[in-house]
Design a protein around this motif. Structure first.
Motif, short mmCIF file in Angstrom:
data_model
loop_
_atom_site.label_atom_id
_atom_site.label_comp_id
_atom_site.label_asym_id
_atom_site.label_seq_id
_atom_site.Cartn_x
_atom_site.Cartn_y
_atom_site.Cartn_z
N SER A 191 -4.26 3.17 -5.04
CA SER A 191 -3.13 3.50 -4.24
C SER A 191 -3.55 4.28 -3.28
CB SER A 191 -1.90 3.57 -5.53
OG SER A 191 -2.37 4.86 -6.51
N HIS A 192 -4.89 4.43 -3.41
CA HIS A 192 -5.61 6.29 -3.48
C HIS A 192 -4.89 7.31 -3.42
CE1 HIS A 192 -7.75 3.21 -0.62
NE2 HIS A 192 -7.21 2.83 -0.28
N THR A 193 -5.01 7.50 -4.87
CA THR A 193 -4.04 7.93 -5.18
C THR A 193 -5.51 9.36 -6.46
OG1 THR A 193 -2.69 7.49 -7.18
CG2 THR A 193 -1.82 7.87 -5.51
N TYR A 194 -5.82 9.72 -5.82
CA TYR A 194 -6.74 11.06 -6.76
C TYR A 194 -6.52 12.16 -6.92
CZ TYR A 194 -9.39 7.35 -5.91
OH TYR A 194 -10.13 5.50 -5.60
N VAL A 203 -7.19 4.08 -7.46
CA VAL A 203 -8.17 2.99 -6.84
C VAL A 203 -7.62 2.75 -6.59
CG1 VAL A 203 -9.97 0.97 -6.19
CG2 VAL A 203 -10.47 3.37 -8.21
N SER A 213 0.13 -1.10 0.24
CA SER A 213 0.00 0.42 -0.07
C SER A 213 0.94 1.08 -0.46
CB SER A 213 -0.83 0.13 0.87
OG SER A 213 -0.11 -0.28 2.43
#
Lengths: 241, 241, 241, 241
Positions: C198-201, C196, C118
């Motif tokens: 890697s939560h990299t928005y 989605v 993560s």
């Protein structure tokens, strides 16, 4: 019955007869010259292993693709000697091929001298520090044995145009293995052209001439054995080897 | 009904019968040996990811192109076991293929020992620092599952010569993903040959044997399911799977 | 009249009917998943531009070669939307393709999370320092316009297998131009899957979705104009566009 | 009797007539633009020799593969002038090709300016330190002579699609030889587009225009001599050159 199979000739493309010997010799001269010009020309600049290997592999692909259908695409004394032993070349063809290749190699070396000047090895193959003569010879010998076997086998059921890619890829694999250790020639002319014009003769230079010629001959012998094993006890009427 | 489709045989190229089993075994031996010789031989020198990946991918392309039409081009215990489960190989073929490949792998390892000496890992795959055994196994398992599925599917509607490039490119993609993390074998022999001759057995070595064989079997099962989904409820008269 | 041309079906290879929609959707799912798995999986490790570009280009080549004859080889929301506008896909096909691709993209992202953990961006495309949003958008938009035009034109007179190489090479050229500047997606799913998991928005993420979809639509419009210019005033009896 | 052979036209793919001149000019414009956009666009970023060489080589492959069957795939003033001397192009075609290419080159340069800004050379070729003007000229001149000869010879017995790979590989070999020494243009437009928009005119710029045009002409002359040597004293009834 002609060697090699000619696929260029034909009135529809303005080549009104199969390639005569003079044209095939010209193609061998051009091809050997360009193999050295582009291959050694890249090695002369000291780039990394992948770059040097791709340089030799991809020039082989397009040379065999373009000139292979005319002359067979030897560009290599080892290949010509092995095909000579195979018995399908006449004496005049054998000598012609070797002389044309030698002239091409020297022109290639001269072009590199013009481009890089006299304080450059012009990509002459040489052993890297820590690599013994025996291991350098082994690389040349094993890789050309494999190359020779692949050339004899793959051209026996593919056209030169189809064989260009796999042959070039064997060159790629071989240079990846050897180019950073013994400089990789795989071809006596690849050594001769740059060596003459950079005056870099070394005592171990025999590995770049004896190695490839010996390897090509062994590859040819192995191919004959392979064919004999294949055809032995054939269940149809005619036995050959 | 023969497996695999033979395209080399034929009197016009002096191979007077379809390749007998002894020749197919020879091709498996040669191909497995050369995959290790050129693949592990490049990895042994510690070059960058792209170089190592291209080394394995492009040797695969030319091996499958040249020897695939003769033996099917397995060069991999995983592939042979999956084809065995597929039911088109006889017991003698299965054993022959596996033994030939093992011999080839050992010869390949021995050649590398001759070239690089005993203070070299000879390219034996190993986990990089920070990569867990589970993740190393996952790379081997997933990549060989994909490779197996692609081999079964693409060779079902392409010749070996056509399939050589896509199969080699799957190897490329897989090595790019794994070669810098778990060393990437994708093939039990790719681990065995170098490991035996460099004496580098490690406790996690099972991932390079169980992983590929398991992956190839799963890939085969997925291919059967895929074919069943495809043919299910076929609107013409004959249903098969 | 079917879209796309099916070349796999046929009893001789045990696929007894043309690929039904369920199989085509499966291929889109698999292909999109693997494009992200191998493409983003290489980008996630921070290798050099050439390595990352070859990773995306060559996975494209084999995916289109293997699955293109079944599903058309979209693997890209932009491509599917452009083909939808072209009018040869039914509503159920359009929705099915998009949903399958989205599922594939998410599976690909999940696999990368399992492999890399993560604390990794999983290869999510992002602007490099000093590259403005406008220039990042321009790269996505221009490159997908070109890719779309080439796909429409080259598949109109080549099979999917023939088109696989040039399409992959357009991807290569595009990634060489953009991968070190905006991270290059060329494909909304290539952004979605890794983002989605890697939560990299980021606020500029629209350039990786609007850019490729807009580019594919413009490429399609340009192709229609190109065809109209070609066929305008045709000297044989039938005029079409 | 048309030049070049058209293979795209035909009602079955909705191109209802052979490509009219307006379409061929459009393809030359697009192809020249994209060669500069992707080639110079990579060189502008200062990557290593292999990356820059592959960028130019592989964009050549797909451009010739996709647009070659329509327009012949010149994208190069040198090629068009050599084909013009060959006598199979009408005056309006020659002027149209050159003007279209120039417009394409300028659009390519403008796109690069938009992407990289005004403090960038946009990949304009330039001599590296220590490389003399004479040697820079020699690289351009020799490499385009070879490229021209290969284009004339290989397209005389291959389709454009078959010739795309060998032609691209000659570009690869040439860039490997020259891109790190004289910046390698091989094409007057490759110099013009970036030079205009980066305002980098230098006194030695003639080597990138005179060199390629002279090389293409010499390559054409050598090809005519080659064909004459081939057909001389033909043993069938009709002699041509």
């Amino acid at each position: 019955d002609h060697f090699p199979k000619l696929v260029v000739g034909g009135p529809e493309n303005e080549f009104v007869q199969p390639a005569p010997l003079r044209v095939r010799l010209l193609c061998e001269l051009i091809g050997t010259c360009l193999f050295i010009f582009f291959g050694a020309g890249c090695a002369a600049k000291g780039h990394d292993l992948l770059t040097v290997s791709l340089a030799h592999a991809l020039v082989t692909v397009w040379l065999v693709y373009v000139f292979g259908p005319v002359s067979g695409g030897h560009f290599n004394a080892g290949a010509t000697i092995a095909f000579a032993v195979n018995g399908k070349m006449k004496i005049v063809e054998i000598i012609g091929y070797l002389v044309s290749q030698a002239i091409g190699a020297l022109i290639g070396g001269a072009l590199l001298l013009a481009l890089y000047g006299s304080d450059n090895t012009l990509g002459t193959p040489a052993l890297s520090p820590g690599v013994t003569v025996w291991r350098g010879f082994l690389i040349e010998f094993i890789c050309t044995t494999i190359l020779s076997f692949v050339i004899f086998f793959t051209t026996s059921y593919n056209t030169q145009k189809e064989a260009a890619l796999p042959i070039g890829l064997v060159v790629f694999s071989s240079f990846l293995l050897g180019a950073d250790r013994d400089g990789s020639a795989l071809n006596p002319w690849r050594w001769l052209g740059p060596a003459v014009f950079s005056h870099t003769y070394k005592s171990e230079a025999w590995i770049y001439t004896v190695g490839p010629i010996g390897g090509f001959l062994l590859g040819y012998v192995l191919f004959r054995i392979y064919k004999a094993i294949w055809n032995w006890n054939a269940d149809n009427q005619f036995h050959r080897m």
